[in-house]
Design a protein around this motif. Sequence first.
Motif, PDB file in Angstrom:
ATOM      1  N   ALA A  56      42.361  48.995  -7.268  1.00 34.14           N
ATOM      2  CA  ALA A  56      41.440  47.925  -6.875  1.00 34.14           C
ATOM      3  C   ALA A  56      42.120  47.019  -5.857  1.00 34.14           C
ATOM      4  O   ALA A  56      43.286  46.653  -6.025  1.00 34.14           O
ATOM      5  CB  ALA A  56      41.027  47.124  -8.103  1.00 34.14           C
ATOM      6  N   GLY A  57      41.387  46.659  -4.819  1.00 28.28           N
ATOM      7  CA  GLY A  57      41.950  45.850  -3.747  1.00 28.28           C
ATOM      8  C   GLY A  57      41.953  44.363  -4.045  1.00 28.28           C
ATOM      9  O   GLY A  57      41.520  43.901  -5.106  1.00 28.28           O
ATOM     10  N   PHE A  58      42.441  43.612  -3.059  1.00 26.32           N
ATOM     11  CA  PHE A  58      42.634  42.163  -3.227  1.00 26.32           C
ATOM     12  C   PHE A  58      41.333  41.445  -3.538  1.00 26.32           C
ATOM     13  O   PHE A  58      41.275  40.628  -4.453  1.00 26.32           O
ATOM     14  CB  PHE A  58      43.259  41.589  -1.951  1.00 26.32           C
ATOM     15  N   SER A 142      54.058  34.573  -9.137  1.00 27.97           N
ATOM     16  CA  SER A 142      53.084  34.715  -8.052  1.00 27.97           C
ATOM     17  C   SER A 142      52.485  33.363  -7.679  1.00 27.97           C
ATOM     18  O   SER A 142      52.094  33.147  -6.530  1.00 27.97           O
ATOM     19  CB  SER A 142      51.969  35.680  -8.470  1.00 27.97           C
ATOM     20  N   CYS A 143      52.430  32.436  -8.639  1.00 26.70           N
ATOM     21  CA  CYS A 143      51.884  31.096  -8.378  1.00 26.70           C
ATOM     22  C   CYS A 143      52.876  30.234  -7.610  1.00 26.70           C
ATOM     23  O   CYS A 143      52.512  29.588  -6.621  1.00 26.70           O
ATOM     24  CB  CYS A 143      51.509  30.406  -9.681  1.00 26.70           C
ATOM     25  N   ILE A 144      54.137  30.229  -8.060  1.00 23.22           N
ATOM     26  CA  ILE A 144      55.105  29.321  -7.446  1.00 23.22           C
ATOM     27  C   ILE A 144      55.515  29.761  -6.050  1.00 23.22           C
ATOM     28  O   ILE A 144      56.180  29.003  -5.343  1.00 23.22           O
ATOM     29  CB  ILE A 144      56.356  29.159  -8.340  1.00 23.22           C
ATOM     30  N   THR A 145      55.116  30.946  -5.649  1.00 24.66           N
ATOM     31  CA  THR A 145      55.367  31.391  -4.274  1.00 24.66           C
ATOM     32  C   THR A 145      54.199  31.009  -3.376  1.00 24.66           C
ATOM     33  O   THR A 145      53.908  31.680  -2.387  1.00 24.66           O
ATOM     34  CB  THR A 145      55.575  32.912  -4.228  1.00 24.66           C
ATOM     35  N   LEU A 152      49.962  39.711  -2.092  1.00 23.78           N
ATOM     36  CA  LEU A 152      50.594  41.028  -1.910  1.00 23.78           C
ATOM     37  C   LEU A 152      49.675  42.164  -2.336  1.00 23.78           C
ATOM     38  O   LEU A 152      49.847  43.300  -1.903  1.00 23.78           O
ATOM     39  CB  LEU A 152      51.897  41.098  -2.716  1.00 23.78           C
ATOM     40  N   ALA A 153      48.697  41.870  -3.200  1.00 29.62           N
ATOM     41  CA  ALA A 153      47.752  42.904  -3.628  1.00 29.62           C
ATOM     42  C   ALA A 153      46.947  43.453  -2.452  1.00 29.62           C
ATOM     43  O   ALA A 153      46.351  44.526  -2.548  1.00 29.62           O
ATOM     44  CB  ALA A 153      46.814  42.353  -4.695  1.00 29.62           C
ATOM     45  N   GLY A 154      46.917  42.730  -1.370  1.00 30.53           N
ATOM     46  CA  GLY A 154      46.209  43.230  -0.186  1.00 30.53           C
ATOM     47  C   GLY A 154      47.095  43.997   0.765  1.00 30.53           C
ATOM     48  O   GLY A 154      46.599  44.614   1.713  1.00 30.53           O
ATOM     49  N   LYS A 159      48.291  48.380  -4.075  1.00 27.73           N
ATOM     50  CA  LYS A 159      47.537  47.134  -4.286  1.00 27.73           C
ATOM     51  C   LYS A 159      48.120  46.315  -5.436  1.00 27.73           C
ATOM     52  O   LYS A 159      47.393  45.729  -6.236  1.00 27.73           O
ATOM     53  CB  LYS A 159      46.056  47.429  -4.557  1.00 27.73           C
ATOM     54  N   GLN A 160      49.435  46.252  -5.512  1.00 28.64           N
ATOM     55  CA  GLN A 160      50.093  45.509  -6.582  1.00 28.64           C
ATOM     56  C   GLN A 160      50.480  44.110  -6.104  1.00 28.64           C
ATOM     57  O   GLN A 160      51.046  43.948  -5.023  1.00 28.64           O
ATOM     58  CB  GLN A 160      51.359  46.242  -7.043  1.00 28.64           C
ATOM     59  N   ALA A 161      50.136  43.114  -6.909  1.00 29.08           N
ATOM     60  CA  ALA A 161      50.612  41.765  -6.656  1.00 29.08           C
ATOM     61  C   ALA A 161      52.073  41.668  -7.084  1.00 29.08           C
ATOM     62  O   ALA A 161      52.629  42.609  -7.661  1.00 29.08           O
ATOM     63  CB  ALA A 161      49.753  40.761  -7.412  1.00 29.08           C
ATOM     64  N   LEU A 162      52.693  40.524  -6.831  1.00 31.81           N
ATOM     65  CA  LEU A 162      54.109  40.370  -7.153  1.00 31.81           C
ATOM     66  C   LEU A 162      54.359  40.554  -8.644  1.00 31.81           C
ATOM     67  O   LEU A 162      55.323  41.224  -9.045  1.00 31.81           O
ATOM     68  CB  LEU A 162      54.598  38.990  -6.701  1.00 31.81           C
TER      69      LEU A 162
END
Length: 321
Positions: A56-58, A142-145, A152-154, A159-162
Amino acid sequence: LPPLAAGVPPAPLAAAAIPAAAESDTVAAKIARVADGIASRKEAVLPLPAGEAIHAGFWRRCAANLIDNLILAIPTTIILMIPILGFFVYIGGRWAYFALMESSPAQATLGKRAMGIIATDGKGQRLNLGQASGRYFAGAISCITLYIGYALAGWTTRKQALHDLIADTCVVFETVRPGQPLPTVRPRMPWYGWAANCLLLAVFPIAILAAIALPAYQQYTVRAKVATAMLDADAAKLAVAEAVAAQDGCQAQFTASTNPLVASIRISGEAPDCVVTLLFAADSGTPGMIRGQAVEWQYSDAAVWTCSSAIESKYLPTSCR
Protein backbone atom coordinates in the motif's frame (compact mmCIF):
# COMPACT_ATOMS: atom_id res chain seq x y z
CA LEU A 1 7.97 -82.87 14.28
CA PRO A 2 5.73 -84.01 11.48
CA PRO A 3 7.54 -85.11 8.37
CA LEU A 4 7.76 -82.63 5.51
CA ALA A 5 5.80 -83.37 2.42
CA ALA A 6 7.83 -84.40 -0.53
CA GLY A 7 8.94 -81.47 -2.72
CA VAL A 8 7.99 -78.74 -0.15
CA PRO A 9 10.97 -76.58 0.95
CA PRO A 10 11.28 -75.76 4.61
CA ALA A 11 9.86 -72.31 5.77
CA PRO A 12 12.48 -69.63 6.49
CA LEU A 13 13.18 -68.94 10.13
CA ALA A 14 11.57 -65.74 11.56
CA ALA A 15 14.93 -64.57 12.85
CA ALA A 16 16.26 -64.46 9.32
CA ALA A 17 13.62 -61.86 8.35
CA ILE A 18 14.64 -59.34 11.09
CA PRO A 19 17.73 -57.91 9.36
CA ALA A 20 15.82 -57.38 6.13
CA ALA A 21 12.95 -55.61 7.92
CA ALA A 22 15.39 -53.40 9.83
CA GLU A 23 17.24 -52.54 6.66
CA SER A 24 13.95 -51.74 4.94
CA ASP A 25 12.89 -49.39 7.78
CA THR A 26 16.24 -47.60 7.72
CA VAL A 27 16.05 -46.91 3.98
CA ALA A 28 12.45 -45.69 4.27
CA ALA A 29 13.39 -43.37 7.12
CA LYS A 30 16.27 -41.94 5.10
CA ILE A 31 14.03 -41.37 2.09
CA ALA A 32 11.44 -39.68 4.32
CA ARG A 33 14.03 -37.37 5.85
CA VAL A 34 15.38 -36.37 2.46
CA ALA A 35 11.85 -35.73 1.19
CA ASP A 36 11.00 -33.60 4.24
CA GLY A 37 14.17 -31.57 3.78
CA ILE A 38 13.34 -30.90 0.13
CA ALA A 39 9.77 -29.94 1.01
CA SER A 40 10.86 -27.61 3.81
CA ARG A 41 13.27 -25.85 1.48
CA LYS A 42 10.52 -25.42 -1.09
CA GLU A 43 8.13 -24.07 1.56
CA ALA A 44 10.64 -21.63 3.12
CA VAL A 45 9.02 -18.20 3.54
CA LEU A 46 10.84 -15.51 1.60
CA PRO A 47 10.67 -11.74 2.14
CA LEU A 48 7.87 -10.00 0.29
CA PRO A 49 9.06 -8.61 -3.04
CA ALA A 50 8.42 -5.04 -4.10
CA GLY A 51 5.34 -4.46 -6.20
CA GLU A 52 2.60 -1.88 -6.70
CA ALA A 53 -0.06 -4.59 -6.38
CA ILE A 54 1.42 -5.85 -3.10
CA HIS A 55 2.35 -2.85 -0.95
CA ALA A 56 0.00 0.00 0.00
CA GLY A 57 1.31 3.42 -0.96
CA PHE A 58 1.70 6.63 1.01
CA TRP A 59 -1.70 8.19 0.26
CA ARG A 60 -3.70 5.07 1.06
CA ARG A 61 -1.84 4.70 4.35
CA CYS A 62 -2.29 8.39 5.04
CA ALA A 63 -6.07 8.09 4.58
CA ALA A 64 -6.18 5.05 6.88
CA ASN A 65 -4.24 6.92 9.56
CA LEU A 66 -6.55 9.92 9.29
CA ILE A 67 -9.61 7.69 9.71
CA ASP A 68 -8.04 6.08 12.79
CA ASN A 69 -7.29 9.47 14.33
CA LEU A 70 -10.81 10.71 13.64
CA ILE A 71 -12.17 7.62 15.40
CA LEU A 72 -9.88 8.26 18.39
CA ALA A 73 -10.45 12.04 18.49
CA ILE A 74 -13.45 12.15 20.84
CA PRO A 75 -12.24 9.57 23.41
CA THR A 76 -8.77 11.17 23.31
CA THR A 77 -10.24 14.60 24.09
CA ILE A 78 -12.21 13.20 27.03
CA ILE A 79 -9.28 11.21 28.41
CA LEU A 80 -6.82 14.10 28.22
CA MET A 81 -9.16 16.20 30.38
CA ILE A 82 -8.11 13.98 33.31
CA PRO A 83 -5.00 15.52 34.93
CA ILE A 84 -1.78 13.43 34.80
CA LEU A 85 -3.56 10.06 34.72
CA GLY A 86 -5.24 10.98 31.46
CA PHE A 87 -1.88 11.25 29.69
CA PHE A 88 -0.88 7.71 30.65
CA VAL A 89 -4.33 6.36 29.74
CA TYR A 90 -4.00 8.13 26.39
CA ILE A 91 -0.62 6.49 25.67
CA GLY A 92 -1.85 3.04 26.75
CA GLY A 93 -5.12 3.40 24.85
CA ARG A 94 -3.45 4.28 21.56
CA TRP A 95 -0.98 1.42 21.99
CA ALA A 96 -3.85 -1.03 22.65
CA TYR A 97 -5.82 0.25 19.64
CA PHE A 98 -2.98 -0.13 17.13
CA ALA A 99 -0.99 -3.06 18.55
CA LEU A 100 -3.93 -5.31 19.46
CA MET A 101 -5.75 -4.73 16.19
CA GLU A 102 -2.70 -5.17 13.99
CA SER A 103 -1.79 -8.42 15.76
CA SER A 104 -5.38 -9.72 15.62
CA PRO A 105 -6.63 -12.12 12.90
CA ALA A 106 -7.86 -9.06 10.97
CA GLN A 107 -4.28 -7.63 11.01
CA ALA A 108 -5.62 -4.10 10.69
CA THR A 109 -7.03 -1.12 12.54
CA LEU A 110 -10.45 0.21 11.58
CA GLY A 111 -8.83 2.76 9.28
CA LYS A 112 -6.75 0.10 7.54
CA ARG A 113 -9.80 -2.12 7.15
CA ALA A 114 -11.66 0.75 5.52
CA MET A 115 -8.81 1.16 3.04
CA GLY A 116 -8.41 -2.59 2.38
CA ILE A 117 -4.90 -2.92 3.77
CA ILE A 118 -3.24 -4.95 6.55
CA ALA A 119 0.00 -4.94 8.56
CA THR A 120 2.42 -7.88 8.21
CA ASP A 121 6.01 -8.70 8.96
CA GLY A 122 8.62 -8.44 6.22
CA LYS A 123 7.63 -11.90 4.90
CA GLY A 124 3.90 -11.25 4.76
CA GLN A 125 3.15 -13.18 7.96
CA ARG A 126 0.75 -12.06 10.69
CA LEU A 127 2.35 -9.90 13.39
CA ASN A 128 2.44 -11.09 16.97
CA LEU A 129 1.74 -8.65 19.81
CA GLY A 130 5.43 -7.98 20.40
CA GLN A 131 6.05 -7.12 16.75
CA ALA A 132 2.96 -4.92 16.57
CA SER A 133 4.02 -3.14 19.78
CA GLY A 134 7.52 -2.58 18.41
CA ARG A 135 6.04 -1.13 15.24
CA TYR A 136 3.79 1.20 17.23
CA PHE A 137 6.51 2.59 19.49
CA ALA A 138 8.94 2.91 16.58
CA GLY A 139 6.36 5.31 15.13
CA ALA A 140 7.64 7.87 17.67
CA ILE A 141 10.87 8.04 15.66
CA SER A 142 8.88 8.75 12.50
CA CYS A 143 7.22 11.63 14.39
CA ILE A 144 10.33 13.25 15.84
CA THR A 145 11.92 13.36 12.39
CA LEU A 146 9.32 16.04 11.52
CA TYR A 147 7.16 13.27 10.00
CA ILE A 148 9.76 12.59 7.32
CA GLY A 149 9.80 9.04 8.67
CA TYR A 150 6.18 8.64 7.55
CA ALA A 151 6.91 10.21 4.17
CA LEU A 152 9.43 7.43 3.46
CA ALA A 153 6.41 5.24 2.67
CA GLY A 154 6.20 7.12 -0.61
CA TRP A 155 9.85 6.60 -1.55
CA THR A 156 11.02 3.15 -0.42
CA THR A 157 10.71 0.16 -2.76
CA ARG A 158 8.33 -1.71 -0.45
CA LYS A 159 6.48 1.45 0.66
CA GLN A 160 7.87 1.17 4.18
CA ALA A 161 7.89 4.10 6.56
CA LEU A 162 10.81 4.56 8.95
CA HIS A 163 9.08 2.62 11.73
CA ASP A 164 8.38 -0.22 9.28
CA LEU A 165 12.06 -0.39 8.40
CA ILE A 166 12.98 -0.47 12.09
CA ALA A 167 10.42 -3.17 12.99
CA ASP A 168 10.76 -5.09 9.67
CA THR A 169 7.07 -4.76 8.87
CA CYS A 170 5.06 -3.97 5.76
CA VAL A 171 1.62 -2.56 5.01
CA VAL A 172 0.11 -4.56 2.15
CA PHE A 173 -3.22 -5.05 0.47
CA GLU A 174 -5.59 -7.45 2.22
CA THR A 175 -5.32 -9.86 -0.74
CA VAL A 176 -1.72 -10.65 0.26
CA ARG A 177 -1.99 -13.85 2.30
CA PRO A 178 0.59 -16.51 3.26
CA GLY A 179 0.59 -19.55 0.99
CA GLN A 180 -1.42 -17.79 -1.74
CA PRO A 181 -0.19 -16.33 -5.03
CA LEU A 182 0.75 -12.67 -4.78
CA PRO A 183 -1.76 -10.29 -6.42
CA THR A 184 -0.85 -8.72 -9.73
CA VAL A 185 -3.56 -6.04 -9.95
CA ARG A 186 -3.44 -2.97 -7.69
CA PRO A 187 -6.84 -2.17 -6.08
CA ARG A 188 -8.24 1.29 -6.70
CA MET A 189 -8.30 3.85 -3.93
CA PRO A 190 -11.84 4.11 -2.45
CA TRP A 191 -13.53 7.48 -3.00
CA TYR A 192 -13.62 8.16 0.72
CA GLY A 193 -9.86 7.65 0.80
CA TRP A 194 -9.40 10.53 -1.61
CA ALA A 195 -11.93 12.56 0.39
CA ALA A 196 -9.95 11.94 3.59
CA ASN A 197 -6.71 13.00 1.91
CA CYS A 198 -8.30 16.13 0.46
CA LEU A 199 -9.58 16.98 3.94
CA LEU A 200 -6.09 16.47 5.34
CA LEU A 201 -4.50 18.61 2.63
CA ALA A 202 -7.02 21.36 3.35
CA VAL A 203 -6.90 21.18 7.15
CA PHE A 204 -3.13 20.94 7.51
CA PRO A 205 -2.28 24.30 5.85
CA ILE A 206 -5.24 25.94 7.59
CA ALA A 207 -4.02 24.63 10.93
CA ILE A 208 -0.53 25.99 10.27
CA LEU A 209 -1.91 29.39 9.29
CA ALA A 210 -4.18 29.41 12.34
CA ALA A 211 -1.28 28.53 14.62
CA ILE A 212 0.58 31.54 13.26
CA ALA A 213 -2.28 33.99 12.78
CA LEU A 214 -4.34 33.45 15.95
CA PRO A 215 -1.58 34.35 18.44
CA ALA A 216 -0.66 37.38 16.30
CA TYR A 217 -4.31 38.48 16.18
CA GLN A 218 -4.69 37.99 19.94
CA GLN A 219 -1.55 40.02 20.55
CA TYR A 220 -2.86 42.78 18.30
CA THR A 221 -6.27 42.97 20.02
CA VAL A 222 -4.74 43.07 23.52
CA ARG A 223 -2.27 45.77 22.46
CA ALA A 224 -5.16 47.79 21.00
CA LYS A 225 -7.08 47.55 24.29
CA VAL A 226 -4.01 48.60 26.26
CA ALA A 227 -3.57 51.56 23.91
CA THR A 228 -7.14 52.77 24.56
CA ALA A 229 -6.55 52.57 28.32
CA MET A 230 -3.39 54.60 27.92
CA LEU A 231 -5.43 57.56 26.69
CA ASP A 232 -6.82 58.05 30.21
CA ALA A 233 -3.31 57.84 31.63
CA ASP A 234 -2.18 60.50 29.15
CA ALA A 235 -4.68 62.91 30.64
CA ALA A 236 -3.28 62.26 34.14
CA LYS A 237 0.29 62.70 32.89
CA LEU A 238 -0.62 66.06 31.33
CA ALA A 239 -2.15 67.23 34.63
CA VAL A 240 1.03 66.21 36.49
CA ALA A 241 3.29 68.03 34.03
CA GLU A 242 1.22 71.21 34.39
CA ALA A 243 1.21 70.96 38.20
CA VAL A 244 4.99 70.47 38.38
CA ALA A 245 5.53 73.38 35.99
CA ALA A 246 3.35 75.54 38.24
CA GLN A 247 5.26 74.24 41.30
CA ASP A 248 2.08 72.79 42.76
CA GLY A 249 3.59 69.38 43.50
CA CYS A 250 2.33 66.12 42.10
CA GLN A 251 -1.30 66.72 43.07
CA ALA A 252 -1.63 63.17 44.47
CA GLN A 253 -5.05 61.76 43.72
CA PHE A 254 -7.07 58.94 42.18
CA THR A 255 -8.57 59.69 38.79
CA ALA A 256 -11.72 57.96 37.59
CA SER A 257 -11.91 56.29 34.18
CA THR A 258 -14.85 55.37 32.01
CA ASN A 259 -12.84 52.59 30.34
CA PRO A 260 -14.07 49.20 31.68
CA LEU A 261 -10.53 47.82 31.42
CA VAL A 262 -9.17 50.41 33.89
CA ALA A 263 -9.61 49.80 37.61
CA SER A 264 -7.92 53.04 38.67
CA ILE A 265 -5.40 55.75 37.76
CA ARG A 266 -3.37 57.04 40.71
CA ILE A 267 -1.02 60.01 40.94
CA SER A 268 1.62 59.83 43.68
CA GLY A 269 5.20 60.78 44.56
CA GLU A 270 7.09 63.96 45.40
CA ALA A 271 7.64 66.62 42.76
CA PRO A 272 9.32 66.52 40.39
CA ASP A 273 9.46 62.70 40.67
CA CYS A 274 5.75 62.19 40.26
CA VAL A 275 4.34 58.76 39.38
CA VAL A 276 1.22 57.92 37.40
CA THR A 277 0.02 54.35 37.93
CA LEU A 278 -2.64 52.74 35.73
CA LEU A 279 -4.15 49.58 37.19
CA PHE A 280 -6.09 47.26 34.90
CA ALA A 281 -9.33 45.69 36.11
CA ALA A 282 -9.19 42.20 37.57
CA ASP A 283 -12.54 40.97 36.23
CA SER A 284 -13.16 38.42 33.47
CA GLY A 285 -13.75 41.12 30.88
CA THR A 286 -10.06 42.03 30.95
CA PRO A 287 -7.64 39.89 28.89
CA GLY A 288 -5.76 37.47 31.13
CA MET A 289 -2.30 38.75 30.20
CA ILE A 290 -3.05 42.26 31.57
CA ARG A 291 -5.68 41.41 34.19
CA GLY A 292 -4.84 43.05 37.53
CA GLN A 293 -1.51 44.32 36.17
CA ALA A 294 -0.21 47.88 36.39
CA VAL A 295 1.72 50.31 34.21
CA GLU A 296 3.76 53.09 35.83
CA TRP A 297 5.14 56.33 34.42
CA GLN A 298 7.66 58.32 36.45
CA TYR A 299 8.23 61.99 35.76
CA SER A 300 11.65 63.60 36.04
CA ASP A 301 12.89 67.17 36.36
CA ALA A 302 13.92 66.93 32.71
CA ALA A 303 10.23 66.69 31.83
CA VAL A 304 10.68 63.10 30.65
CA TRP A 305 8.38 60.17 31.45
CA THR A 306 9.88 56.73 32.08
CA CYS A 307 7.51 53.78 31.65
CA SER A 308 7.73 50.41 33.44
CA SER A 309 5.43 47.41 33.80
CA ALA A 310 5.38 43.67 34.58
CA ILE A 311 3.18 43.14 31.51
CA GLU A 312 4.94 41.46 28.57
CA SER A 313 6.41 44.11 26.32
CA LYS A 314 4.63 42.76 23.24
CA TYR A 315 1.32 43.94 24.70
CA LEU A 316 2.60 47.45 25.52
CA PRO A 317 2.91 50.47 23.26
CA THR A 318 6.34 51.28 21.83
CA SER A 319 6.98 54.00 24.43
CA CYS A 320 6.80 51.39 27.22
CA ARG A 321 8.95 48.66 25.73
